[in-house]
Design an enzyme around this catalytic site. Sequence first.
Site, PDB file in Angstrom:
ATOM      1  N   ASP B 199       6.767 -43.603 -42.258  1.00  0.00           N
ATOM      2  CA  ASP B 199       5.176 -43.685 -41.420  1.00  0.00           C
ATOM      3  C   ASP B 199       6.494 -44.410 -40.286  1.00  0.00           C
ATOM      4  OD1 ASP B 199       3.820 -44.932 -39.477  1.00  0.00           O
ATOM      5  OD2 ASP B 199       2.341 -45.451 -40.013  1.00  0.00           O
ATOM      6  N   HIS B 200       6.675 -43.803 -39.628  1.00  0.00           N
ATOM      7  CA  HIS B 200       8.136 -43.919 -38.764  1.00  0.00           C
ATOM      8  C   HIS B 200       7.862 -45.453 -37.863  1.00  0.00           C
ATOM      9  CE1 HIS B 200       5.932 -41.813 -35.466  1.00  0.00           C
ATOM     10  NE2 HIS B 200       6.551 -42.162 -34.621  1.00  0.00           N
ATOM     11  N   HIS B 262      -0.904 -46.924 -38.773  1.00  0.00           N
ATOM     12  CA  HIS B 262       0.010 -47.299 -37.538  1.00  0.00           C
ATOM     13  C   HIS B 262      -0.865 -48.731 -37.493  1.00  0.00           C
ATOM     14  CE1 HIS B 262       2.219 -44.004 -37.313  1.00  0.00           C
ATOM     15  NE2 HIS B 262       2.129 -43.526 -36.492  1.00  0.00           N
TER      16      HIS B 262
END
Lengths: 351, 510
Positions: B199-200, B262
Site C-alpha cells: 500500500d504505497h 489508507h
Amino acid sequence: MPEDVWSEQDTTPSAVEEAFRRLLFERHAADAAYAPARVLNLVVVVDREWRGEIANRLERVGRYHASRTILCTVEPGRTTMDARVSMEYADDPAPGAPAVMHEGAELRIGPQHLRALDTVVDPILVQGLITMVWSPHGHDEAVDSLLRLSHVVLLDSVEELDVRAALGRVEQLAQRVYIVDLAWLRSTPWRERVCATFDPPQWRGELRRISGVTVRHRPESLSSAALFCGWLASRLGWRADALTYVRDHHEGRLRARHGAVAVRLEPNEQQHVPGLAGVTIETASGMSISLDRGPGGLSARRVDPKGREWRWTVLGASRGETGILGEGVRQALLRDPTYRPALDAAAAMVA
Amino acid sequence: MATAVAEQPNPLTEGLERLPVHPTSLVIFGATGDLSHRKLVPALYNLAHDGSLPERFNLIGVSRSEKAHEDYRADMREAIQKFSRTPPDPDVLEKLLENAKYIPGLFDDDAAYAKVASALDEYDQEAGIVFNRIFYLSTAPEFFPVIVEKLGTARLQHCEHAETRVVIEKPFGRDLASARELNRRVLEVFDESQVFRIDHYLGKETVQNIMAFRFANTMFEPIWNRNTIDHVQITAAEDIGIGTRAGYYDQAGALRDLIQNHMLELLANVGMEPPAGFPADKVRDEKVKVIESIQPPRVEDVPKTAVRGQYASGVVGGEPVPGYLEEKGVREDSKTETYAALRLEVSNWRWAGVPFYLRTGKRLARKVTEIAIQLKPVPYLAFQAQGSLGVQPNELVLMVQPDEGVTVSLSAKIPGARMRIRPVNMEFHYGTSFLSASPEAYERLILDAMRGDATLFTRNDEVDALWRVVDPVLQYWQETDDPVPQYPAGSQGPEEANALLRDAAQWRPL
C-alpha cells in the site's frame, strides 16, 4: 530567487542580528506563508579574493542549503567590518503551502578579527541549531576560535599537500568537535560497494581472509585512499602500521589475525577528479574483487579461486564535487561512528 | 557456484547509510501497464541513480503484449525520462536497462512461467551467484491468484540459496470474503514471510513520521488517551474528480479506494500502543490489535455510523465541473459513492468512548490529508467574563499532504489591557526543518521488499481486520434502495455527514 537585502559599512554583530530579525519580520508580515528554514547554521571563512568560487559552490548545493549561512571574507589590511544580510525566498509559493526562506550574511572582516571570530559570529547564529564551520582556505586560528560555538567542522583533508600534517590536524580537531571530511565522503560509494560485495553470506567469510588491498587514487587524494584503507583496517581489526613510500606509491603490510595484508596506495595520473579511481581486494583463497570508475557507476570485476572472471557495473550516478559539498552539509545532521577509527588508522599509515 | 554458509555479521555495515541489499532479479507482471511506467520503473531508476539498488540487479518484464527485449527497453527508457524525479544520467539509464528482458505471455499460460524460470536461471548462471527473486504483481487484481498459482506450478515460489518474495499491489480483495479467498490462494503457494502486500501510502515519509512523532517525544503520551482527547478526525479530501479512472472507480468507490486501506492505516498509526521494537512483526502486531479493537457496525446500524455521497455538478477553482454521473465511463444509474464518512470506536482502555471520524471524498473544497486530534476543553474557564468567546479546545493536527507538518492550536492572550483570549497556531513544517527531500514512496517500498523488511507492508491478519471494519458498510450500501446523497462539487461534502458527529463536534472546515 528574489531576496531582501540589508547592508552597512563599519557595522557590528548586533546590527547584523537585528537586520536578520527585521527582514524576517517584514517578509513574514508581507506573506505569512514565508517561514525561515531552521536546520543548520553554516559559518564559512574564506579569503576575499577567492570568495566568488566558494560562494558559487555554496549556491549549487541545492536543497542542502544551510538555513543561515555566514560567509566571513577575510581581506588583508581591513580593520572594520562591513556586512550584507540577505533573505532569499521563493518567488511564487504554492497557495496554502509554506515557503522556505534561507538567510545569509557576508561579513567582510580583517585578519585581526580571526583570533576572536567567535565574538563576531556568536550573536548572529540562530540559537538551538547545529552550527557547522568550514574554512577552505586555512585560517586555523579562526576555526580554533569558533570551536566553542561549533558542533561540526567541515573540511577536506585532500586540500593539504602534506597528508601527514592534514590528518594530524584533523585528529587534533576531532578531539573537540565532530568532523565531516569531504575526503571521507568521496569514499562512501566505494565503502558501500565493498561492504555489499562481501555481504552475501557465502562471501562474508572472505573478509577474514583478505590478503591484499590496492587503492588507486588521484595523486592529490592520498588522504582519501588512506582513509579508505583505514576504514578497512579499523572495521576488520588490522593493526595499522606506517606504510613506506616507494618510488611513486605507498606500500606496506598491516597485521591481521589471519596474517599480513599487503596494502598499496597507488596514484593514478589519469584520474582528474578528487577521490579514488579504483580498489582491488584479494583474499588468501584466491578470490579477487576490483572496482573502478566507469560509465554509469563502478565497473566491477570478480575472479574466483579457479580463475573464472565476471564483470558487471554497479549502478550509480556521480555526485560531482557540488554533490559532495551538499552531502557534507547534510552530514552535519548525522553521526558516522566509523570515521574516527578510520582516521586514526589512516594517520598511523601515513605517519 | 558458491554455497551458503552459516551467517555471521558483516562488520563493514556499521556507519553506512545505505545498507547492502542482496543481488536481486525483479520480475514485474503487468510490465507494460500504467503503474509500471509511471511509478515502478522510474523508482528503480532513481534507486540506481542514488546507488541504492543491489550491486547486481536484473529486471524482467512480463505482460500480454508481444514485444521484443529492445522495444521493452525503449519503452522503459521513455517512461523513466518522462516520470523520473531525477533527470536521468544517460550512462546509468543505459546500464540499468541493458540486460532487461521482456517475456510476452498470458498470465495463465504455463509457457510464460517456464520462460521466466529460464531467464532467471540464465541471470544466475551468467553471474555465478544466486540472485534473490522478487515477483511484483502490478496487474489487474483478478490476475493475482492466477499468477501466484502459476508461479507455484512452475516451482518458482522457492529458490535454493536465495530468497523469493512476491509483492502484491492493492486492492487486496473487494470485500472480506474475496480478500480471505485471495489470502488463502496466495498462502497455499507462498509462506506469509514471503508475501509483501503493498500500500504505497504506508511508504510516505509523513505516515512513518506519525510513529516517530508519537514514540520519540515524551510530551504527547500523557495526553494520548480517552481522558484528554475528545475525538479524532481523519480526512483525505481531494478537489479533483475521478479523471480517467472511471472504470476502476465506479467499481470501487470511496470506501474501498481510501478508507479500507489508507485511512484505517492512519487510524492504526494514531491508535496503536508503542511497539516493543521495530522489527516488522512487532509493529504490525500493534497495528492489528488496534484495528481488531474497532467494533464493526452491525449492518442495520450502518445508517447511524456511515454516510455516503456522490458529487453533483458544481464549481471548483472558479470553473464549472460536471457531476459524477456525467463523468465519462460512469454508469448512468451508478450508486457508487464518491464521498464516505464513518464514525468508529476503538474498544480498548486507551480509546473507549473516543469517536474516530473518517471522511474522504472527491471534488471537495480542497486537497488535504490530515489527522486532527481534538482535545477536551479546559474544565473551567476563569476568563470567561472578560470576553473569551474565542477560546477553543486545543487541537493537534498532523498534516500528511500536501503540506507536511504538525500544527498545535493554543489559546493566547490578545495584546491589550484586558484578559481576552484567542486561538493561535504553533506550526512545524517538515520542509523548513530538514535538508533531505523525501524519497518517493515506491522507492522506499521496493527497496524494503528487496531487503525483506515487511514493516510497511500489510500482513494477512491486518488485511482481514481492515476488511472486517468496512464489510458491513459495503453490504448495507449495496443492498439498500436509499438514494445516494448528493453534494455540489467544490463543497464540504454532503450535509448528512454532520449527523455522524457527537456532542458539539464539528467537521474541520476543508
